[in-house]
Design a protein around this motif. Structure first.
Motif, PDB file in Angstrom:
ATOM      1  N   GLY A  23      77.415 -94.812  71.899  1.00 54.01           N
ATOM      2  CA  GLY A  23      77.025 -95.544  73.087  1.00 54.01           C
ATOM      3  C   GLY A  23      75.512 -95.541  73.261  1.00 54.01           C
ATOM      4  N   HIS A  24      75.062 -96.272  74.270  1.00 56.66           N
ATOM      5  CA  HIS A  24      73.627 -96.405  74.478  1.00 56.66           C
ATOM      6  C   HIS A  24      72.949 -95.070  74.776  1.00 56.66           C
ATOM      7  N   ALA A  25      73.611 -94.217  75.557  1.00 56.55           N
ATOM      8  CA  ALA A  25      73.014 -92.928  75.897  1.00 56.55           C
ATOM      9  C   ALA A  25      72.821 -92.077  74.650  1.00 56.55           C
ATOM     10  N   GLN A  26      73.850 -92.038  73.810  1.00 59.70           N
ATOM     11  CA  GLN A  26      73.749 -91.244  72.588  1.00 59.70           C
ATOM     12  C   GLN A  26      72.675 -91.797  71.654  1.00 59.70           C
ATOM     13  N   LEU A  27      72.577 -93.136  71.571  1.00 58.36           N
ATOM     14  CA  LEU A  27      71.549 -93.738  70.718  1.00 58.36           C
ATOM     15  C   LEU A  27      70.145 -93.411  71.230  1.00 58.36           C
ATOM     16  N   GLY A  28      69.982 -93.460  72.541  1.00 60.47           N
ATOM     17  CA  GLY A  28      68.684 -93.128  73.106  1.00 60.47           C
ATOM     18  C   GLY A  28      68.277 -91.699  72.793  1.00 60.47           C
ATOM     19  N   ILE A  29      69.236 -90.774  72.928  1.00 61.18           N
ATOM     20  CA  ILE A  29      68.964 -89.369  72.597  1.00 61.18           C
ATOM     21  C   ILE A  29      68.648 -89.230  71.108  1.00 61.18           C
ATOM     22  N   ALA A  30      69.391 -89.965  70.276  1.00 62.79           N
ATOM     23  CA  ALA A  30      69.192 -89.888  68.828  1.00 62.79           C
ATOM     24  C   ALA A  30      67.785 -90.351  68.437  1.00 62.79           C
ATOM     25  N   VAL A  31      67.311 -91.427  69.068  1.00 57.90           N
ATOM     26  CA  VAL A  31      65.970 -91.927  68.762  1.00 57.90           C
ATOM     27  C   VAL A  31      64.916 -90.887  69.115  1.00 57.90           C
ATOM     28  N   LEU A  32      65.019 -90.337  70.334  1.00 55.45           N
ATOM     29  CA  LEU A  32      64.059 -89.323  70.762  1.00 55.45           C
ATOM     30  C   LEU A  32      64.108 -88.096  69.858  1.00 55.45           C
ATOM     31  N   ALA A  33      65.335 -87.695  69.470  1.00 50.89           N
ATOM     32  CA  ALA A  33      65.484 -86.517  68.614  1.00 50.89           C
ATOM     33  C   ALA A  33      64.900 -86.764  67.228  1.00 50.89           C
ATOM     34  N   GLY A  34      65.158 -87.952  66.672  1.00 50.96           N
ATOM     35  CA  GLY A  34      64.639 -88.273  65.342  1.00 50.96           C
ATOM     36  C   GLY A  34      63.122 -88.270  65.314  1.00 50.96           C
ATOM     37  N   ILE A  35      62.507 -88.891  66.316  1.00 50.14           N
ATOM     38  CA  ILE A  35      61.046 -88.938  66.383  1.00 50.14           C
ATOM     39  C   ILE A  35      60.480 -87.538  66.623  1.00 50.14           C
TER      40      ILE A  35
ATOM     41  N   LEU B 169      58.423 -85.898  53.404  1.00 47.35           N
ATOM     42  CA  LEU B 169      59.602 -85.071  53.653  1.00 47.35           C
ATOM     43  C   LEU B 169      60.008 -85.131  55.121  1.00 47.35           C
ATOM     44  N   ALA B 170      59.019 -85.123  56.023  1.00 52.72           N
ATOM     45  CA  ALA B 170      59.321 -85.164  57.452  1.00 52.72           C
ATOM     46  C   ALA B 170      60.046 -86.454  57.833  1.00 52.72           C
ATOM     47  N   LEU B 171      59.575 -87.568  57.294  1.00 52.03           N
ATOM     48  CA  LEU B 171      60.230 -88.850  57.587  1.00 52.03           C
ATOM     49  C   LEU B 171      61.639 -88.896  57.014  1.00 52.03           C
ATOM     50  N   THR B 172      61.817 -88.320  55.837  1.00 49.05           N
ATOM     51  CA  THR B 172      63.147 -88.291  55.224  1.00 49.05           C
ATOM     52  C   THR B 172      64.109 -87.459  56.067  1.00 49.05           C
ATOM     53  N   ILE B 173      63.670 -86.254  56.451  1.00 50.65           N
ATOM     54  CA  ILE B 173      64.508 -85.373  57.272  1.00 50.65           C
ATOM     55  C   ILE B 173      64.760 -85.996  58.648  1.00 50.65           C
ATOM     56  N   GLY B 174      63.710 -86.586  59.241  1.00 48.90           N
ATOM     57  CA  GLY B 174      63.858 -87.211  60.557  1.00 48.90           C
ATOM     58  C   GLY B 174      64.841 -88.365  60.546  1.00 48.90           C
ATOM     59  N   SER B 175      64.863 -89.137  59.465  1.00 50.54           N
ATOM     60  CA  SER B 175      65.804 -90.253  59.341  1.00 50.54           C
ATOM     61  C   SER B 175      67.237 -89.743  59.298  1.00 50.54           C
ATOM     62  N   LEU B 176      67.468 -88.676  58.526  1.00 52.72           N
ATOM     63  CA  LEU B 176      68.816 -88.109  58.446  1.00 52.72           C
ATOM     64  C   LEU B 176      69.215 -87.483  59.779  1.00 52.72           C
ATOM     65  N   ALA B 177      68.251 -86.858  60.473  1.00 50.16           N
ATOM     66  CA  ALA B 177      68.539 -86.287  61.788  1.00 50.16           C
ATOM     67  C   ALA B 177      68.912 -87.382  62.782  1.00 50.16           C
TER      68      ALA B 177
ATOM     69  N   SER C  74      54.701-107.273  70.545  1.00 50.50           N
ATOM     70  CA  SER C  74      55.122-106.736  69.243  1.00 50.50           C
ATOM     71  C   SER C  74      54.099-105.781  68.637  1.00 50.50           C
ATOM     72  N   LEU C  75      52.889-105.727  69.202  1.00 50.71           N
ATOM     73  CA  LEU C  75      51.837-104.858  68.669  1.00 50.71           C
ATOM     74  C   LEU C  75      51.697-103.551  69.445  1.00 50.71           C
ATOM     75  N   PHE C  76      52.489-103.373  70.486  1.00 51.05           N
ATOM     76  CA  PHE C  76      52.308-102.235  71.400  1.00 51.05           C
ATOM     77  C   PHE C  76      52.535-100.890  70.707  1.00 51.05           C
ATOM     78  N   PHE C  77      51.619 -99.964  70.864  1.00 53.03           N
ATOM     79  CA  PHE C  77      51.718 -98.553  70.473  1.00 53.03           C
ATOM     80  C   PHE C  77      52.473 -98.316  69.161  1.00 53.03           C
ATOM     81  N   SER C  78      51.818 -98.606  68.074  1.00 48.44           N
ATOM     82  CA  SER C  78      52.355 -98.251  66.755  1.00 48.44           C
ATOM     83  C   SER C  78      52.415 -96.730  66.636  1.00 48.44           C
ATOM     84  N   HIS C  79      53.585 -96.215  66.170  1.00 46.99           N
ATOM     85  CA  HIS C  79      53.688 -94.758  66.009  1.00 46.99           C
ATOM     86  C   HIS C  79      54.417 -94.427  64.706  1.00 46.99           C
ATOM     87  N   VAL C  80      55.128 -93.294  64.664  1.00 45.05           N
ATOM     88  CA  VAL C  80      55.579 -92.751  63.374  1.00 45.05           C
ATOM     89  C   VAL C  80      56.633 -93.599  62.649  1.00 45.05           C
TER      90      VAL C  80
END
Length: 468
Positions: free
Chosen positions: A21-33, A49-57, A417-423
């Protein structure tokens, strides 16, 4: 901010790999980042390695099957390397040819001589002008690999702050990418909302000029105080190790660097004028003006106009090409992993979640378009994905708009579409690695610059909407 999103967006949307659901996806995004940021900043884990692990998380927190999360990451990594990696490699070869032949020295010495007469005050303005012109027909990644050697050499040779020189160049490239056709995002958005290309281009330039001035030369003064770093030695094209009998002239060197720009611009013009995908001339220019062919042609031409002009033998040319590829191996893997993280975000359904939330927002069309693009940009990391998704959502609002307001709708989407580029943005990692920054420094310079571009451009779009 990646050019390879065009083909991806042309495809039909796929089912998410999770039923979260949306709540779980929102938590997942924050957790991955959070995993990525913590691994890099606190535990000093390599970004790849961090990006690889973060993607799996991210996939795990979203409840996606592990095999599908792995498939999403590897698909994103592969498509990013396939689309951007070859361009980075060709750009590195061209940069090494420029450096070893003395051509880059010729460009830098000429720029320093002209802009240096003002005591250096004109240098940021010179860089933003060069970047804006070169960036007009180029994908962001191509512009970076063509301009970085010049930026680093000017900063080093003229003893300028790297941020004072680099930020204006990045601002010029980024504004062109987000607001001005023939870049893929603006072009597809124009088609989606049925805007007039000529009007959009004219208003886009009107918005782009003050935006790039504020986010480039003006903000670079602040950025230089926030982050004071020296150009990374491993990325600076070195002066030729031996004295060359001669070096290429300024004109032929600039012509070689601009060759891919001209080829891609020619393709864009033919696409606009002919506008018939089945026409022979357009099919020819679609090949000639593709980034791969354009950069490859520049490399091959450069072997003669730069290498042979400096007296290089065949063996020396081969050695130059070989030595150019080693420094960009790490950059390539980090950028690829960033693409894998972005693809995982998309596949678990984060983009669709943002679109679902936005359907009930009751605000003016231009601001709504900007906010939707901002949300998708933050979630997926891709400026082009954000542009196309937002354009598709707000397209019905353009039905009753005037020609000028439909064009402003496209520009509002592009600004968002250009707002705050991050990890999760490949561009973030490109800038970080090329400029030798850590994650925090990249956020304080590049990410803030992108946000300034987005907000300032929106401000000018809203201002124009009051007078048009």
């Amino acid at each position: 901010m990646t050019s390879l999103s065009v083909e991806m967006l042309a495809a039909d949307p796929v089912e998410p790999i999770t039923s979260a659901g949306h709540a779980q996806l929102g938590i997942a995004v924050l957790a991955g980042i959070a995993v990525i940021v913590l691994l890099i900043t606190k535990f000093k884990v390599h970004a790849f390695l961090a990006l690889t692990i973060g993607s799996l998380a991210l996939g795990a927190f979203a409840g996606a099957p592990l095999d599908k999360a792995i498939a999403s990451f590897t698909t994103g990594l592969g498509s990013t390397v396939a689309g951007v990696g070859v361009l980075i490699a060709l750009g590195a070869i061209l940069g090494k040819l420029l450096a070893d032949s003395g051509g880059a020295d010729q460009i830098v010495d000429t720029i320093l001589a002209k802009a240096g007469k003002s005591g250096g005050r004109a240098m940021p303005w010179a860089m933003v002008l060069i970047a804006s012109v070169i960036g007009l027909p180029l994908f962001f990644e191509v512009g970076i690999v063509l301009l970085i050697p010049v930026v680093l050499m000017v900063a080093k040779r003229g003893n300028y702050s790297l941020m004072r020189i680099g930020i204006p160049a990045l601002a010029g490239l980024s504004v062109m990418h987000g607001l001005i056709p023939p870049h893929p995002g603006p072009l597809v958005a124009i088609d989606a909302v049925k805007a007039n290309l000529g009007v959009t281009l004219a208003l886009g330039v009107l918005v782009a000029i003050p935006t790039v001035i504020i986010a480039g030369p003006l903000f670079s003064k602040v950025a230089a105080r926030w982050v004071d770093v020296a150009p990374p030695e491993k990325m600076i094209p070195q002066r030729p190790s031996e004295d060359l009998e001669k070096r290429p002239g300024f004109g032929v060197t600039v012509a070689t660097v601009l060759l891919p720009v001209v080829m891609m611009l020619a393709k864009a013009l033919v696409d606009i004028v002919v506008d018939d995908p089945d026409a022979t001339v357009q099919r020819v220019f679609d090949v000639v003006g593709s980034p791969l062919i354009a950069l490859l042609a520049a490399v091959l031409v450069g072997m003669f106009t730069l290498g042979r002009a400096a007296g290089f033998t065949k063996e020396r040319l081969s050695t130059t090409v070989e030595k150019s590829l080693a420094p960009i191996a790490g950059v390539l893997m980090i950028v690829g992993a960033g693409g894998g993280f972005k693809q995982t975000l998309i596949d678990v359904g984060v983009g669709q979640m943002i679109l679902d939330f936005s359907e009930d927002w009751s605000i003016p069309a231009l601001l709504l378009a900007w906010l939707i693009a901002v949300a998708i940009r933050l979630a997926t990391g891709s400026a082009t994905v954000a542009t196309i998704s937002a354009a598709g959502l707000v397209a019905p609002l353009a039905a009753d708009m005037s020609t000028s307001h439909a064009a402003l709708l496209v520009l509002a989407i592009g600004a968002g579409s250009l707002f705050f580029s991050h990890v999760n943005d490949a561009g973030f990692w490109l800038v970080k690695e090329y400029f030798g920054l850590d994650v925090g420094q990249t956020v304080k310079t590049w990410s803030v610059m992108e946000t300034i571009i987005s907000v300032v451009a929106l401000g000018f779009v809203l201002l124009l909407s009051l007078v048009l």
